[in-house]
Design a protein around this motif. Structure first.
Motif, PDB file in Angstrom:
ATOM      1  N   ALA A 139      40.379  84.137  86.117  1.00 34.51           N
ATOM      2  CA  ALA A 139      40.320  83.847  87.182  1.00 34.51           C
ATOM      3  C   ALA A 139      39.692  82.434  88.012  1.00 34.51           C
ATOM      4  O   ALA A 139      40.057  81.571  88.977  1.00 34.51           O
ATOM      5  CB  ALA A 139      39.814  85.268  87.830  1.00 34.51           C
ATOM      6  N   GLN A 140      38.503  82.244  86.986  1.00 34.13           N
ATOM      7  CA  GLN A 140      38.105  80.779  87.260  1.00 34.13           C
ATOM      8  C   GLN A 140      39.000  79.775  86.949  1.00 34.13           C
ATOM      9  O   GLN A 140      38.926  78.282  87.829  1.00 34.13           O
ATOM     10  CB  GLN A 140      37.013  80.882  86.281  1.00 34.13           C
ATOM     11  N   ALA A 141      39.865  79.605  85.840  1.00 31.47           N
ATOM     12  CA  ALA A 141      41.109  78.929  85.694  1.00 31.47           C
ATOM     13  C   ALA A 141      42.100  79.405  86.501  1.00 31.47           C
ATOM     14  O   ALA A 141      42.087  77.825  86.904  1.00 31.47           O
ATOM     15  CB  ALA A 141      42.073  79.574  84.152  1.00 31.47           C
ATOM     16  N   LEU A 142      42.343  79.880  87.348  1.00 32.57           N
ATOM     17  CA  LEU A 142      43.201  79.653  88.390  1.00 32.57           C
ATOM     18  C   LEU A 142      42.195  79.282  89.466  1.00 32.57           C
ATOM     19  O   LEU A 142      43.337  79.283  90.451  1.00 32.57           O
ATOM     20  CB  LEU A 142      43.784  81.659  88.416  1.00 32.57           C
TER      21      LEU A 142
ATOM     22  N   PRO B 290      37.450  77.290  79.772  1.00 32.84           N
ATOM     23  CA  PRO B 290      37.583  77.644  81.353  1.00 32.84           C
ATOM     24  C   PRO B 290      38.958  76.461  81.945  1.00 32.84           C
ATOM     25  O   PRO B 290      40.374  76.307  81.675  1.00 32.84           O
ATOM     26  CB  PRO B 290      37.113  77.883  82.055  1.00 32.84           C
ATOM     27  N   ASN B 291      38.418  74.905  80.686  1.00 28.57           N
ATOM     28  CA  ASN B 291      39.345  74.139  81.129  1.00 28.57           C
ATOM     29  C   ASN B 291      41.052  73.977  80.254  1.00 28.57           C
ATOM     30  O   ASN B 291      41.629  73.866  80.668  1.00 28.57           O
ATOM     31  CB  ASN B 291      38.420  72.846  80.265  1.00 28.57           C
ATOM     32  N   LEU B 292      40.484  74.588  79.129  1.00 29.17           N
ATOM     33  CA  LEU B 292      41.580  74.549  78.542  1.00 29.17           C
ATOM     34  C   LEU B 292      43.221  75.929  78.435  1.00 29.17           C
ATOM     35  O   LEU B 292      43.591  75.398  78.708  1.00 29.17           O
ATOM     36  CB  LEU B 292      41.313  75.751  76.132  1.00 29.17           C
ATOM     37  N   LEU B 293      41.579  77.303  79.720  1.00 29.43           N
ATOM     38  CA  LEU B 293      43.045  77.819  79.409  1.00 29.43           C
ATOM     39  C   LEU B 293      43.588  77.335  81.115  1.00 29.43           C
ATOM     40  O   LEU B 293      45.127  77.493  81.751  1.00 29.43           O
ATOM     41  CB  LEU B 293      42.713  79.511  79.986  1.00 29.43           C
ATOM     42  N   ARG B 294      43.309  76.090  81.801  1.00 33.49           N
ATOM     43  CA  ARG B 294      44.153  75.918  83.103  1.00 33.49           C
ATOM     44  C   ARG B 294      44.843  75.028  82.992  1.00 33.49           C
ATOM     45  O   ARG B 294      46.348  74.739  83.361  1.00 33.49           O
ATOM     46  CB  ARG B 294      42.689  75.437  83.933  1.00 33.49           C
TER      47      ARG B 294
END
Length: 430
Positions: free
Chosen positions: A157-160, A261-265
Motif C-alpha cells: 500500500a505504501q508503494a502504491l 518500499p522504494n524497491l517495490l515502487r
C-alpha cells in the motif's frame, strides 16, 4: 491394492464429515467450512495422519476435525498478517494464494469411494503436483496480482501511495490476476456428475489446467518484483522452496529495511507501465470498435473450435488455443480502460479452454487406440482407463460420434460465452 492405515483413517474421516453434512445440524456458515476443509483433507491427507489417528482414538466429531484443519491452515496463510511461526508470506502485506484451490472439483473427491479417490488423486498429482496446504501450492503473492476485489496493505500500500495510486483500488490495476476465474465458478469448483474415476478426471483435469495457466501468468508477471525482494533480503530461489524459518528471516529484514518500499515502487512501476501499453495497442478505435473487434475474434474462435477451419492441423489447433488464451489476457488488461472487454476476455478464455479440452480429448483417444492395438505400453496408470466395464458415455463421447452433434455442441458453448460478454456490455450503452 489394499488400503493402507492412512487410507482407512481418511475414509473414516470423510464418512464422518459426509454424515455431519447430511445431518444439517449446524449453523448457516458451517457449509462453507465443511466444503473448504473437507476439500483440504482429501487433497492432502498425508498432512493430517497424526490428527486423524488422534481424532479416531478420542472419538472426535466431524466439526472438531474440521476446526483442527482450519487452525493449521490459519497458521500457514497468516491472514491476520502477524508473522505466525509457519507463515508462508515473504511480506506481511502479501496474501497466500493456493496455486490449485482446495475446492477444485467441488465435492468430487469426497463423493468417491476411498480406492477411487486415491487413484484420482495420484493421477492428478502426477500431472499437476500436490495441492492443498503444502509449500509448493502456497504462493506468497502481492494483492495487486491476486483478484480484482483486493485492497493493498502494508508495504505494498505504501508503494502504491508513492506512485499516486489508491491502495484500495489495487485489484483494479492492469495486472494479471491469479483469480481470473472465480474460485466459485464451475470451471474451478464444479462437482463431477458421476462417481467413477473417469468422471472425476474429466471434471478435474480441465479445472486444474485452467488454474495452472492463470496463476502461472500472474506469478510470471510479478516475478521480477519478487526476485528483487529476495535478492535484497540476501536470499535466493523461489519462496515455495524456502523454509518457514528462512521466510521469517526475510520477512523481518524486509519489513525493517527503509529501502523495501522504494524497491517495490520502482519494480511495480515498470510492470504497470508495460501493462498500460496493452490498452494502447488499438489507439483511436473507440469503445464500440474495441468491442466489435473482440466479437470478431470470438466469432473466429468459435469457427476454429467447431471445425469450420477443416484444414487446420493439430499444431494449428494448438496454436489457435494458445492464441485465444493470449487474446483473453490482452483484453483483460485492456478492460481497465474499456470495462465491457472484461466480458470479451472471459469469453475468449472460455473458448480457448474448450479448444484445449478438445485437443486433449483427441490425444487421449489416439493414445487409447494405440494401447489397445499394442503399439505402445503405458508406463504408469492410464488416467482415463478404469476397471469399470460399462458406464454412461460422457457428453463429449456422445457428440464425438457425430460431427453434426459436435458442431452444434461446441457452437452453443462458444456463443454462450459470447452472450456473457454482451450482457456485460449492454448496461454501459454499447
Amino acid at each position: 491394492m489394499p488400503l493402507t492405515e492412512l487410507d482407512k483413517l481418511e475414509e473414516w474421516a470423510v464418512n464422518l464429515i459426509n454424515d455431519y453434512e447430511t445431518s444439517g445440524d449446524f449453523g448457516g456458515s458451517e457449509p462453507k467450512r465443511i466444503n473448504r476443509f473437507s476439500g483440504e483433507l482429501v487433497a492432502n491427507p498425508e498432512a493430517y495422519g497424526e490428527l486423524l489417528d488422534m481424532a479416531r482414538s478420542q472419538d472426535m466429531s466431524a466439526k472438531q476435525i474440521l476446526s483442527s484443519i482450519r487452525s493449521i491452515e490459519n497458521q500457514l496463510l497468516d491472514e491476520a498478517s502477524r508473522g505466525t511461526k509457519t507463515s508462508r508470506k515473504q511480506l506481511l502485506s502479501d496474501v497466500i494464494h493456493h496455486f490449485y484451490a482446495q475446492r477444485t472439483g467441488g465435492d468430487t473427491l469426497r463423493r468417491l469411494g476411498q480406492a477411487n479417490r486415491k487413484e484420482v488423486r495420484n493421477i492428478l498429482r502426477e500431472q499437476f503436483g500436490k495441492w492443498g496446504n503444502v509449500d509448493d501450492n502456497l504462493i506468497t503473492l502481492f494483492r495487486s496480482w491476486h483478484g480484482n476485489w483486493e485492497k493493498a496493505k502494508g508495504l505494498e500500500a505504501q508503494a502504491l501511495l508513492e506512485m499516486g495510486i489508491d491502495p484500495n483500488k489495487a485489484g483494479q490495476l492492469p495486472t494479471i490476476k491469479a483469480h481470473q476465474t472465480s474460485a466459485s465458478s464451475p470451471l474451478i469448483s464444479g462437482t463431477a456428475k458421476g462417481d467413477t474415476v473417469t468422471d472425476a478426471l474429466e471434471t478435474m483435469v480441465p479445472q486444474m489446467a485452467l488454474q495452472q495457466r492463470e496463476t502461472s501468468a500472474a506469478i510470471e508477471q510479478a516475478q521480477p518484483i519478487r526476485d528483487a525482494l529476495t535478492e535484497h533480503a540476501g536470499g535466493k530461489g523461489n519462496t515455495t522452496a524456502m523454509s518457514a524459518d528462512e521466510l521469517a528471516r526475510q520477512r523481518k529484514y524486509l519489513q525493517a529495511s527503509p529501502e523495501t518500499p522504494n524497491l517495490l515502487r520502482r519494480n511495480m512501476q515498470v510492470v504497470l507501465e508495460n501493462s498500460k501499453g496493452v490498452a494502447r495497442l488499438v489507439p483511436g478505435i473507440g469503445k464500440a470498435g474495441l468491442v466489435l473487434t473482440a466479437v470478431g475474434a470470438l466469432s473466429d474462435a468459435a469457427s476454429a473450435t467447431t471445425g469450420t477451419y477443416g484444414t487446420v492441423t493439430k499444431t494449428g489447433k494448438e496454436q489457435i488455443a494458445a492464441g485465444l488464451n493470449t487474446a483473453s489476457g490482452v483484453l483483460g488488461l485492456a478492460s481497465l480502460a474499456v470495462p465491457p472487454l472484461a466480458g470479451a476476455s472471459a469469453a475468449l478464455g472460455g473458448v480457448g479452454m474448450l479448444a484445449e479440452n478438445r485437443i486433449e480429448r483427441d490425444k487421449r483417444r489416439e493414445r487409447d487406440t494405440d494401447i489397445k492395438a499394442g503399439r505402445i505400453q503405458p508406463k504408469r496408470p492410464d488416467p482415463y482407463q478404469t476397471t469399470i466395464t460399462k458406464r454412461e458415455p460422457s457428453t463429449l463421447e456422445k457428440i464425438a460420434s457425430d460431427p453434426l452433434n459436435e458442431l452444434e455442441y461446441l457452437g452453443k458453448q462458444a456463443f454462450s460465452f459470447f452472450g456473457s460478454a454482451v450482457r456485460l456490455a449492454s448496461p454501459l450503452g454499447l
